[in-house]
Structures are given as structure tokens and as C-alpha cells.
Design an enzyme around this catalytic site. Sequence first.
Site, PDB file in Angstrom:
ATOM      1  N   TRP A  46      -3.935  -2.035  19.850  1.00 30.66           N
ATOM      2  CA  TRP A  46      -4.696  -2.970  19.011  1.00 30.66           C
ATOM      3  C   TRP A  46      -6.194  -2.778  19.085  1.00 30.66           C
ATOM      4  O   TRP A  46      -6.942  -3.364  18.318  1.00 30.66           O
ATOM      5  CB  TRP A  46      -4.398  -4.411  19.462  1.00 30.66           C
ATOM      6  CG  TRP A  46      -4.453  -4.550  20.949  1.00 30.66           C
ATOM      7  CD1 TRP A  46      -3.383  -4.504  21.809  1.00 30.66           C
ATOM      8  CD2 TRP A  46      -5.617  -4.666  21.784  1.00 30.66           C
ATOM      9  NE1 TRP A  46      -3.816  -4.592  23.121  1.00 30.66           N
ATOM     10  CE2 TRP A  46      -5.181  -4.699  23.127  1.00 30.66           C
ATOM     11  CE3 TRP A  46      -6.987  -4.762  21.531  1.00 30.66           C
ATOM     12  CZ2 TRP A  46      -6.054  -4.800  24.204  1.00 30.66           C
ATOM     13  CZ3 TRP A  46      -7.875  -4.863  22.604  1.00 30.66           C
ATOM     14  CH2 TRP A  46      -7.401  -4.881  23.922  1.00 30.66           C
ATOM     15  N   ASN A  47      -6.673  -1.974  20.051  1.00 30.62           N
ATOM     16  CA  ASN A  47      -8.120  -2.038  20.327  1.00 30.62           C
ATOM     17  C   ASN A  47      -8.971  -1.346  19.268  1.00 30.62           C
ATOM     18  O   ASN A  47     -10.082  -1.779  18.997  1.00 30.62           O
ATOM     19  CB  ASN A  47      -8.425  -1.513  21.735  1.00 30.62           C
ATOM     20  CG  ASN A  47      -7.983  -0.091  21.949  1.00 30.62           C
ATOM     21  OD1 ASN A  47      -7.042   0.388  21.316  1.00 30.62           O
ATOM     22  ND2 ASN A  47      -8.643   0.594  22.839  1.00 30.62           N
ATOM     23  N   LYS A  78       4.644   1.189  13.954  1.00 30.12           N
ATOM     24  CA  LYS A  78       4.761  -0.108  14.637  1.00 30.12           C
ATOM     25  C   LYS A  78       3.393  -0.413  15.231  1.00 30.12           C
ATOM     26  O   LYS A  78       3.047   0.060  16.319  1.00 30.12           O
ATOM     27  CB  LYS A  78       5.818   0.006  15.745  1.00 30.12           C
ATOM     28  CG  LYS A  78       6.614  -1.244  16.000  1.00 30.12           C
ATOM     29  CD  LYS A  78       5.823  -2.460  16.385  1.00 30.12           C
ATOM     30  CE  LYS A  78       5.550  -2.541  17.863  1.00 30.12           C
ATOM     31  NZ  LYS A  78       4.583  -3.615  18.211  1.00 30.12           N
ATOM     32  N   SER A 101       0.431  -2.682  16.988  1.00 31.69           N
ATOM     33  CA  SER A 101       0.499  -3.667  18.060  1.00 31.69           C
ATOM     34  C   SER A 101       0.725  -5.051  17.463  1.00 31.69           C
ATOM     35  O   SER A 101       0.252  -5.364  16.369  1.00 31.69           O
ATOM     36  CB  SER A 101      -0.815  -3.658  18.845  1.00 31.69           C
ATOM     37  OG  SER A 101      -0.894  -4.818  19.641  1.00 31.69           O
ATOM     38  N   GLU A 102       1.403  -5.893  18.212  1.00 31.89           N
ATOM     39  CA  GLU A 102       1.589  -7.292  17.787  1.00 31.89           C
ATOM     40  C   GLU A 102       0.241  -8.018  17.723  1.00 31.89           C
ATOM     41  O   GLU A 102       0.144  -9.092  17.152  1.00 31.89           O
ATOM     42  CB  GLU A 102       2.567  -8.028  18.713  1.00 31.89           C
ATOM     43  CG  GLU A 102       2.286  -7.960  20.200  1.00 31.89           C
ATOM     44  CD  GLU A 102       2.917  -6.730  20.867  1.00 31.89           C
ATOM     45  OE1 GLU A 102       2.824  -5.618  20.295  1.00 31.89           O
ATOM     46  OE2 GLU A 102       3.491  -6.893  21.960  1.00 31.89           O
ATOM     47  N   SER A 120      -0.516   1.531  26.792  1.00 30.94           N
ATOM     48  CA  SER A 120      -0.707   1.537  28.245  1.00 30.94           C
ATOM     49  C   SER A 120       0.192   2.579  28.914  1.00 30.94           C
ATOM     50  O   SER A 120       1.228   2.979  28.366  1.00 30.94           O
ATOM     51  CB  SER A 120      -0.381   0.150  28.801  1.00 30.94           C
ATOM     52  OG  SER A 120       0.980  -0.135  28.574  1.00 30.94           O
ATOM     53  N   GLU A 141      -0.736   8.787  24.267  1.00 33.43           N
ATOM     54  CA  GLU A 141      -2.176   8.619  24.499  1.00 33.43           C
ATOM     55  C   GLU A 141      -2.341   7.320  25.263  1.00 33.43           C
ATOM     56  O   GLU A 141      -2.128   6.230  24.718  1.00 33.43           O
ATOM     57  CB  GLU A 141      -2.925   8.567  23.176  1.00 33.43           C
ATOM     58  CG  GLU A 141      -2.663   9.805  22.349  1.00 33.43           C
ATOM     59  CD  GLU A 141      -3.858  10.299  21.568  1.00 33.43           C
ATOM     60  OE1 GLU A 141      -4.690   9.462  21.189  1.00 33.43           O
ATOM     61  OE2 GLU A 141      -3.959  11.507  21.343  1.00 33.43           O
ATOM     62  N   CYS A 194     -10.360   2.806  25.025  1.00 29.91           N
ATOM     63  CA  CYS A 194      -9.635   3.680  25.960  1.00 29.91           C
ATOM     64  C   CYS A 194     -10.619   4.545  26.721  1.00 29.91           C
ATOM     65  O   CYS A 194     -10.385   4.895  27.866  1.00 29.91           O
ATOM     66  CB  CYS A 194      -8.613   4.530  25.236  1.00 29.91           C
ATOM     67  SG  CYS A 194      -9.303   5.409  23.845  1.00 29.91           S
ATOM     68  N   GLU A 229      -7.323   0.579  35.581  1.00 28.24           N
ATOM     69  CA  GLU A 229      -8.018   0.324  34.317  1.00 28.24           C
ATOM     70  C   GLU A 229      -8.374  -1.165  34.229  1.00 28.24           C
ATOM     71  O   GLU A 229      -7.525  -2.023  34.463  1.00 28.24           O
ATOM     72  CB  GLU A 229      -7.104   0.718  33.150  1.00 28.24           C
ATOM     73  CG  GLU A 229      -7.822   0.756  31.818  1.00 28.24           C
ATOM     74  CD  GLU A 229      -6.922   1.215  30.665  1.00 28.24           C
ATOM     75  OE1 GLU A 229      -5.778   0.728  30.564  1.00 28.24           O
ATOM     76  OE2 GLU A 229      -7.371   2.050  29.866  1.00 28.24           O
TER      77      GLU A 229
HETATM   78  P1  NAD Z   1       0.819  -1.660  25.258  1.00 33.33           P
HETATM   79  O1  NAD Z   1       1.410  -0.540  26.030  1.00 33.33           O
HETATM   80  O2  NAD Z   1       0.958  -3.027  25.777  1.00 33.33           O
HETATM   81  O3  NAD Z   1       1.403  -1.676  23.765  1.00 33.33           O
HETATM   82  C1  NAD Z   1       1.319  -0.558  22.910  1.00 33.33           C
HETATM   83  C2  NAD Z   1       2.414  -0.644  21.864  1.00 33.33           C
HETATM   84  O4  NAD Z   1       3.689  -0.466  22.489  1.00 33.33           O
HETATM   85  C3  NAD Z   1       2.483  -1.973  21.136  1.00 33.33           C
HETATM   86  O5  NAD Z   1       2.692  -1.717  19.760  1.00 33.33           O
HETATM   87  C4  NAD Z   1       3.679  -2.653  21.775  1.00 33.33           C
HETATM   88  O6  NAD Z   1       4.316  -3.592  20.918  1.00 33.33           O
HETATM   89  C5  NAD Z   1       4.581  -1.470  22.024  1.00 33.33           C
HETATM   90  N1  NAD Z   1       5.613  -1.656  23.068  1.00 33.33           N
HETATM   91  C6  NAD Z   1       5.552  -2.460  24.154  1.00 33.33           C
HETATM   92  N2  NAD Z   1       6.681  -2.332  24.887  1.00 33.33           N
HETATM   93  C7  NAD Z   1       7.461  -1.430  24.244  1.00 33.33           C
HETATM   94  C8  NAD Z   1       8.747  -0.873  24.506  1.00 33.33           C
HETATM   95  N3  NAD Z   1       9.450  -1.202  25.595  1.00 33.33           N
HETATM   96  N4  NAD Z   1       9.248   0.031  23.639  1.00 33.33           N
HETATM   97  C9  NAD Z   1       8.540   0.420  22.563  1.00 33.33           C
HETATM   98  N5  NAD Z   1       7.330  -0.096  22.256  1.00 33.33           N
HETATM   99  C10 NAD Z   1       6.784  -0.990  23.088  1.00 33.33           C
HETATM  100  O7  NAD Z   1      -0.736  -1.276  25.084  1.00 33.33           O
HETATM  101  P2  NAD Z   1      -1.888  -2.088  24.337  1.00 33.33           P
HETATM  102  O8  NAD Z   1      -2.257  -3.292  25.146  1.00 33.33           O
HETATM  103  O9  NAD Z   1      -1.553  -2.272  22.919  1.00 33.33           O
HETATM  104  O10 NAD Z   1      -3.080  -1.044  24.383  1.00 33.33           O
HETATM  105  C11 NAD Z   1      -3.994  -0.952  25.453  1.00 33.33           C
HETATM  106  C12 NAD Z   1      -3.794   0.351  26.206  1.00 33.33           C
HETATM  107  O11 NAD Z   1      -3.858   1.430  25.278  1.00 33.33           O
HETATM  108  C13 NAD Z   1      -4.885   0.627  27.212  1.00 33.33           C
HETATM  109  O12 NAD Z   1      -4.299   1.131  28.381  1.00 33.33           O
HETATM  110  C14 NAD Z   1      -5.736   1.699  26.542  1.00 33.33           C
HETATM  111  O13 NAD Z   1      -6.448   2.514  27.430  1.00 33.33           O
HETATM  112  C15 NAD Z   1      -4.704   2.459  25.777  1.00 33.33           C
HETATM  113  N6  NAD Z   1      -5.294   3.201  24.676  1.00 33.33           N
HETATM  114  C16 NAD Z   1      -5.361   4.563  24.771  1.00 33.33           C
HETATM  115  C17 NAD Z   1      -5.942   5.300  23.752  1.00 33.33           C
HETATM  116  C18 NAD Z   1      -6.042   6.796  23.851  1.00 33.33           C
HETATM  117  O14 NAD Z   1      -6.419   7.416  22.871  1.00 33.33           O
HETATM  118  N7  NAD Z   1      -5.718   7.419  24.968  1.00 33.33           N
HETATM  119  C19 NAD Z   1      -6.443   4.655  22.629  1.00 33.33           C
HETATM  120  C20 NAD Z   1      -6.363   3.257  22.559  1.00 33.33           C
HETATM  121  C21 NAD Z   1      -5.778   2.542  23.584  1.00 33.33           C
END
Ligand code: NAD
Length: 459
Positions: free
Chosen positions: A132-133, A156, A158-159, A208, A229, A263, A361
Amino acid sequence: MSTLQVINPADGQRIAELACDDAASVQAAAIAARAAQPAWAMQPLDQRLACLGRFREAVRGELESLAAVMTRETGKPVRMSRNELNGLMARLDFFLEETPRALASETVWADGAMTEQIEQVPLGVVANISAWNYPWFVGCNVIVPALLAGNAVLYKPSEYASMTGLEIQRLLHQSGVPPGVFRTLVGTGEVGGALLAQPIDGLFFTGSHATGQRIAQALGPRLVKLQLELGGKDPTYVCEDADPEAAAQALADGAMYNTGQSCCSVERIYVHEQVHDAFVAAFVRTVQGFRLGPPMSEETYIGPLTRGAQLAVLEAQVAQAVDKGALLHTGSARRLPGPGHWFAPAVLSGVDHGMQLMREESFGPVIGIQKVRDDAEAVRLMNDTRYGLTAGVYTPDERRARQLLAQVHAGSVYWNCCDRVSPRLPWSGVGDSGVGLTLSRYGIQAFARPKAWHLRRPA
Ligand code: NAD
């Protein structure tokens, strides 16, 4: 049908109730995508380029209202929402210009009788589960090159960024991408899980480390192409020959921009002992100048955190650091009172790697600054992490910076800059920061499979 409540993180008020997908609708979307993808791939690339070119214009035409949607659902200060959408224009331009070159067929050998060619064919139906960020950036890093390469995409979001996800769908369909070829799936991780169960040809994930690991475990036995990522704990080292004032100003922005929820936010700072005190003073001054306030206000630099759950992580990191002897110069040790998810930027010095603040993080407006004796200690500490997304060095000496950065394990390295992404360069992480890459020509080819042609002409 179940629904998703969209809550404004600035004031805790509900702003929308969206119809959620479920296992049956996800399966139907996957079947429709499978059926629609071959015709999309058969179109000449020029037609797909024209569609995505119209998408670019449509986003540009609605930039202000799209920025407002993103700000309302994520709390991103509106100036930064606008910056993201303006930055997206440059990314889209890159994809539109580079894709014909990146996906061109190549003849790699021809001796009269035998010709060998490489053709870039689409993967098929790909899934994009995203964060979502920076919902436009991370969404489109996958969606756009995947569509250009001839794939169907099941997205899909982010929520916490589903309204933006639905805007992306509306504008893609309006630009001529067939409904079967692109579909936004609304819901929490459960809907993401339902997507993993479909017969997909690639899974591109941003989020994450914990979720990335779960996804890798779910897909491992099926040998589906997987890109992850993930998060980071990105370090920067300020050498004694750097200008502490200039470095502090740049790094304060790198640490706190988007309320620290990038990120590639600067998450750890090491400063040579000769300039440490001057650097800390300038850093604290800069952070104290950041205006915290309503995200829709033009003056706001620090908004609410998007996810309320992160407040407890920040509180625990700051509390443990202070407990172990760190000095809190400015900002919160605890969340701010009132509705919404607010945390004033916290700057700590006197930190070390025995503290979570320097190891896990933070993904919020907190930063630890550690004093180091020399380059060797700085490199050792920068590499003392399981992550490896970005790392930087501030010094006027290019040779020294190159020598230092060559020793650091990270996907991207920065000399005298930070928190920067370029569409022309690959975006990748090492270690727990991920597998695979987006952006650059390689991030276009990631959505194609190089097919080998062996062609023998009859004598
Ligand atoms: P998150 O892992 O909580 O959620 C990411 C996505 O995964 C969401 O759409 C969520 O609904 C989905 N999800 C959650 N559980 C799942 C499951 N069991 N099966 C399938 N899908 C599932 O992460 P977040 O809070 O949305 O994002 C923040 C994280 O993303 C931070 O760690 C940040 O560093 C990282 N990030 C990395 C980059 C990069 O380019 N490396 C870019 C942006 C964010």
C-alpha cells in the site's frame, strides 16, 4: 457477499465499504484471464503500447482526484501522492519506450544452414499481490510491463489501497485493456491466498518478508515463477569529509518521507565520530521543521501511519532503544493521542546493534544514528543485517564511495543520495529483501520467457 471497510488513517472514519472478492470470484477471474490472454498476446505490440499510452494520459488527466483517493485511504500527504503520480508518468514513459527494444526477437546465430533465435513470449496469466505504501509505483512496476509483454494480470492490491487498485482497473479498462485481461481483486490476505491457489504462470509480490515467505512456501511445490520484493533495513554511512549539514538534510528526508513508510527509507545511519555531533544537531533541526498534520493539507510533510498495527512496533523499538541507553532527541516515544494513527518523528542517537531499532524494519518515522570510528566499522555494521535493499555513502570522494559501496551487500547503492528509484535501473534486493527484480529492461523481460528457436534450412 463480504465487504472491506476502508478507514481513513488520519481520523479513523470509514470512507468506503467495498465489495470483497472470494474464492469463487477469484477462480472466475482466473478462468476469464486464461481465456482472454491469447488474443491479447496475439495483438501487435503497437496496439498494446497504444492502450497503455492511453492509460498514461487518463492517469495524467485525473491526477488530482487520484492523488486525493490515495491520500484518503493511505494517509500519504497529498503533495507526496501528487509526486508519486507525476513520477509514475516518467516510469510509464520508460516502459512505453523501452519495451519494443527489451522484447525484440534476436537472431544470435546464423551460418546459412542453421539459424538460432530468441523470442520473448509472455508467461501467460500472472498474479500481482501488492503493498500500500506506493500503490501506483509498485502496482504499475508489474502491471504495465506484464500487460505490454502480452500477459493477463490478476491484481490483488493491498487492503489498505484497494480504492486505488479499483481506479487502476477502471482506467486500464477505459483505455482499452479487455476486462478479462486485467482484473483487480479486492480483499485481505485471504483473497491473496485464493489467488495463489489458481493455475497462474507467475507470481509477483511486493510486501513484507513474513508474507513473502508464506507465499514462497505455498508456491514452491508448484514451481511457479516467483518474484518477491520485500522489506529492508537500509543503511547510510556519513564519512568525516562529508558536509554534515547537507547530508543531514538529505538523510532526514530519506528517513521520514512518506512518514518513513518507503521500502527504501533510510533506516540506519552511521556517522564518522569526527562529524557525528554536528550531523545529529543538523538532523534533529531538520526533522523538527517537518510539519505534522492533516494529509490533505498542502503544508503537511508527516501524515498518519497507514496501518495502526505499526504503532506498537515503533513504540517497542523506541522503548527498547531508550531502555538500553539510546538518547531520544525529538519526537514520540509513544503514539499520539486521539483518533487515527499518529507518531511524531523520533530521532535517536547512541544506538547499537543490540537494539531492534537497528535490526528490524521500522517502516515509520523513527531513525537511529550510530557513531563509528572508521570505514571498516561502518562497512561491517552496514552488512550486519539479513536485508539488502539499498545502502548509501556520503563523501565528496567518489573513489572512496565506490570502494565502500562495492563491499556492501545491497540491490541498489547510492553515492550522496538516498531513497531514490529510477525506472532505468533494476530494482532488486538481496537476502531477505527479496528475489527477482522490477524496472529497467530486465524488469520488462521478467514478464516474458525467452523461447529458443533452432531453425535448419533444407539444403
Ligand atoms: P504485507 O506483507 O502485509 O501485505 C502485502 C500484500 O500481501 C497485501 O496485498 C496483503 O493482502 C497480501 N497478503 C497478506 N497475507 C497473504 C497471504 N497469506 N497470501 C497471499 N497474500 C497475502 O505488506 P504491506 O504491509 O502491504 O507492505 C509493507 C512491506 O512491503 C514493507 O516490508 C515494505 O518494505 C515492503 N515493500 C517493499 C518494496 C520493494 O520494492 N522491495 C516496495 C514497497 C513495499
